[in-house]
Design a protein around this motif. Structure first.
Motif, PDB file in Angstrom:
ATOM      1  N   ASP A 162       0.830  -1.216   0.000  1.00 61.15           N
ATOM      2  CA  ASP A 162       0.000   0.000   0.000  1.00 61.15           C
ATOM      3  C   ASP A 162       0.858   1.257   0.000  1.00 61.15           C
ATOM      4  N   ARG A 169       2.181   1.811  -3.465  1.00 60.41           N
ATOM      5  CA  ARG A 169       1.151   2.375  -4.340  1.00 60.41           C
ATOM      6  C   ARG A 169       1.062   3.889  -4.140  1.00 60.41           C
ATOM      7  N   TYR A 207       4.050   5.484  -5.712  1.00 64.53           N
ATOM      8  CA  TYR A 207       3.931   5.486  -7.173  1.00 64.53           C
ATOM      9  C   TYR A 207       2.986   6.589  -7.640  1.00 64.53           C
TER      10      TYR A 207
END
Length: 192
Positions: free
Chosen positions: A36, A39, A42
């Motif tokens: 998580d 993510r 990113y």
């Protein structure tokens, strides 16, 4: 004394600087939450390799502070992640790159239309200012509340609301996200 006698120390590299009792908790946290956090990294950086670097840097900083973290460590680590991204962003030159001819995107055909829409949204998100992008990612992708986002970014709830409003307004008028079926209203109509 080891350096004077030429003898090697018997402590392993893993023991150097280890916090008593903190390593297993930290390892469990990384195993459970790193996907998580990656993510989020990113979505902030928009680059897979840079996101991994950002996450590793944030986890390294968290490891050094692990013994001081009380309660749930995730908000603390997310704050490190966002602050590290902000400091990287301030150091990096964000100027324009000159082009002889503006690059034209290839026309969408068939199933590629959905990919193009995601790309357009991604490009529009990239044009948002750093704080607005962070607020949108935390509020709508990570599904955090306004209070959690404010606490994480170290800003007031009102700032979260205003930055969200400004970001959404910019996304609404972004030319890449304009609906092709929506024609602008004509301003030359005759009232009579």
């Amino acid at each position: 004394m080891d350096t004077l006698t030429g003898e090697r120390s018997t402590t392993s590299g893993a023991d150097v600087g280890a916090h008593p009792g903190a390593a297993p908790d930290f390892d469990a946290f990384v195993a459970a939450r790193s996907t998580d956090l990656l993510r989020t990294a990113y979505l902030l950086t928009r680059d897979a390799a840079l996101a991994e670097d950002l996450l590793q840097t944030a986890l390294t900083k968290a490891w050094f502070a692990w013994s001081r973290i009380e309660g749930n460590p995730e908000p603390y680590v997310r704050r490190i992640l966002v602050n590290t991204f902000a400091s990287w962003w301030r150091r990096r030159w964000n100027g324009e790159h000159p082009w002889a001819e503006p690059p034209e995107p290839p026309p969408a055909t068939g199933g590629e239309a959905g990919v193009d829409q995601r790309h357009d949204l991604w490009a529009a998100m990239g044009r948002l200012p750093r704080r607005q992008r962070a607020v949108v990612v935390l509020r709508f992708v990570e599904d955090l509340s306004e209070a959690e986002t404010a606490r994480l970014l170290g800003i007031s709830t009102g700032t979260v609301k205003s930055q969200t409003s400004k970001a959404l307004a910019k996304l609404r008028i972004d030319p890449a996200l304009a609906s092709p079926t929506t024609a602008p209203a004509s301003t030359t109509e005759d009232p009579a």
